[in-house]
Design an enzyme around this catalytic site. Structure first.
Site, PDB file in Angstrom:
ATOM      1  N   ASP A 196      27.338  54.794  43.606  1.00  0.00           N
ATOM      2  CA  ASP A 196      28.344  55.628  44.252  1.00  0.00           C
ATOM      3  C   ASP A 196      29.063  54.889  45.377  1.00  0.00           C
ATOM      4  O   ASP A 196      30.252  55.099  45.618  1.00  0.00           O
ATOM      5  CB  ASP A 196      27.699  56.905  44.809  1.00  0.00           C
ATOM      6  CG  ASP A 196      27.084  57.756  43.720  1.00  0.00           C
ATOM      7  OD1 ASP A 196      27.797  58.057  42.752  1.00  0.00           O
ATOM      8  OD2 ASP A 196      25.895  58.103  43.816  1.00  0.00           O
ATOM      9  N   HIS A 229      18.503  55.942  46.113  1.00  0.00           N
ATOM     10  CA  HIS A 229      18.690  56.833  44.972  1.00  0.00           C
ATOM     11  C   HIS A 229      17.414  57.618  44.739  1.00  0.00           C
ATOM     12  O   HIS A 229      16.313  57.101  44.940  1.00  0.00           O
ATOM     13  CB  HIS A 229      19.054  56.029  43.707  1.00  0.00           C
ATOM     14  CG  HIS A 229      19.607  56.867  42.604  1.00  0.00           C
ATOM     15  ND1 HIS A 229      18.801  57.547  41.724  1.00  0.00           N
ATOM     16  CD2 HIS A 229      20.891  57.147  42.233  1.00  0.00           C
ATOM     17  CE1 HIS A 229      19.571  58.217  40.860  1.00  0.00           C
ATOM     18  NE2 HIS A 229      20.827  57.988  41.142  1.00  0.00           N
TER      19      HIS A 229
END
Length: 433
Positions: free
Chosen positions: A368, A310
């Site tokens: 995600d 991320h």
């Protein structure tokens, strides 16, 4: 914010006079240097592509510590909210600063529930889209079009009108997302049901049809509710900054949220979970994972590992831990543990968590990766993943927009640039070009 006793001094090697800038301290997080007078005092701008070292505003809504892997909504850790609150409680918190008590929650839920229907004329908007239109293009259009129907709540300087616009957006996004899905599959639109919870109502609008009764599954509803909570806000990300920038011009709230949806559509932002699931489908079977991992490690291959790592979180994404639990709950509830796609996902997760290449780079599975798997298990098509994200993030956008409008220091957004084009020159006549 509190001004620090210390100041930042900027000195120049060309003999120009040094200048001092005030330093402000937030509740937690890095101090900020106030450079608003930099250009006036020095004739120079700062250069910060992507605004990675620039605070564009002061905010009391969401805080992220990427090194610790911490996400706070109004000071509350996301892992506590995901377990002890539902999505509408989280909405109330983001909007108002505090969690609701029982009476406040009942009133808020009742108000949102009474605004879930969209104007019947909106049905005709959908007929203008091709059936295979991407749901995000449909949402950009229909959410922006809401301003055509609600002229009574477009005065951004009236707190009461801002509040009713916020309620309308929170209430109507699930209806519009479900309508976009139904339109794409050629099924009739399903009206909201006020006897169901926010997330249960959405699933009912998505998956019921006139031919048979839809039975709400509490495990699946809770999974969707958790997805919404985990995606509700994420500080000054690209889409939130877009909403704030659009709002800084005085644009109405429906236009601002439509702008946020357009930004979220990008694969590097809201489309990341869609990209992660598409990656799994491209890998195909577990025996192809080693070959895929080898390509990921090869910088020249151009193959990327989607759904891992991320930009902000340098350790494990705190939302991913919660989504991982939900992922296994849903797969167990639906008996999908042995589904080929989900077995592949779990095998890839295992390898990535053990391989030194990924561990050393802290490329852990992010939210995600798991949310795409969960949504697929719930029966939500890949093309609608970003629409679900938009439905969740709408509350964060509204809270941030509302905060910006009320901030006396807010000005219309106007980033500067480092110009590297041609210097001034004269236009030659056409025969000399």
């Amino acid at each position: 914010m509190n001004i620090s006793e210390t100041k930042a001094t900027l000195s120049f090697s060309d003999g120009s006079q040094s200048v001092d800038f005030p330093i402000y301290k937030g509740t937690i997080g890095p101090d900020v240097v106030d450079i608003r007078k930099l250009y006036g005092q020095t004739g120079k701008f700062t250069y910060d592509p992507g605004f990675m070292s620039t605070a564009s505003c002061q905010s009391a809504i969401t805080y992220i510590d990427g090194d610790k892997g911490e996400l706070l909504y109004r000071g509350y850790p996301i892992e506590q909210l995901a377990v002890n609150a539902d999505f509408l409680e989280t909405c109330y918190l983001l909007l108002n600063g505090e969690l609701p008590n029982k009476a406040e929650k009942e009133k808020f839920v009742s108000t949102v529930t009474r605004h879930t229907m969209v104007h019947e004329q909106m049905n005709f908007f959908f007929r203008g889209f091709r059936r295979d239109a991407h749901p995000m293009s449909v949402l950009v259009g229909t959410v922006g079009a809401l301003a055509s129907f609600y002229h009574d709540s477009l005065d951004i300087n009236d707190p009461a009108q801002r509040e009713i616009s916020a309620i309308r957006l929170i209430a109507k996004l699930p209806t519009l997302v479900a309508m976009a899905y139904k339109y794409s599959v050629g099924q009739p639109f399903v009206y909201p049901r006020n006897d169901l919870s926010y997330s249960a109502n959405f699933m009912h609008m998505m998956f019921s049809n006139p031919c048979e009764e839809y039975k709400v599954n509490d495990v699946l509803v809770r999974a969707l509710d958790r997805i919404l909570i985990l995606h509700a806000d994420h500080e000054q990300n690209a889409s939130t900054s877009t909403v704030r920038l659009a709002g800084s011009s005085g644009a109405n709230p429906f236009a601002c949220i439509a702008a946020g949806i357009a930004c979220l559509w990008g694969p590097a932002h809201g489309g990341a979970n869609e990209a992660a699931l598409n990656m799994l489908k491209e890998i195909g079977t577990p025996d192809k994972i080693p070959e895929f991992i080898a390509k990921v490690k090869d910088k020249n291959s151009g193959v990327k590992l989607m759904g891992f790592g991320h930009r902000v979180y340098k350790n494990f994404d705190p939302r991913a831990k919660l989504m991982r639990e939900t992922c296994h709950e849903v797969l167990n509830e639906l008996g999908l543990q042995n589904d080929p796609l989900f077995k592949l996902a779990m095998e890839l997760e295992k390898i990535a968590l053990e391989d030194d290449y990924f561990v050393s780079r802290k490329l852990y599975p992010n939210v995600d990766f798991y949310s795409g798997i969960v949504q697929s298990a719930l029966g939500i098509p890949v093309s609608l993943f970003t629409g679900i994200f938009a439905m969740a993030r709408t509350i964060g956008w509204i809270a941030q927009w509302n905060e910006m409008i009320a901030d006396p220091e807010q000005k219309i957004g106007r980033p500067r640039q480092l110009y590297v084009g041609a210097a001034r020159r004269d236009v030659p006549t056409i025969d000399k070009r």
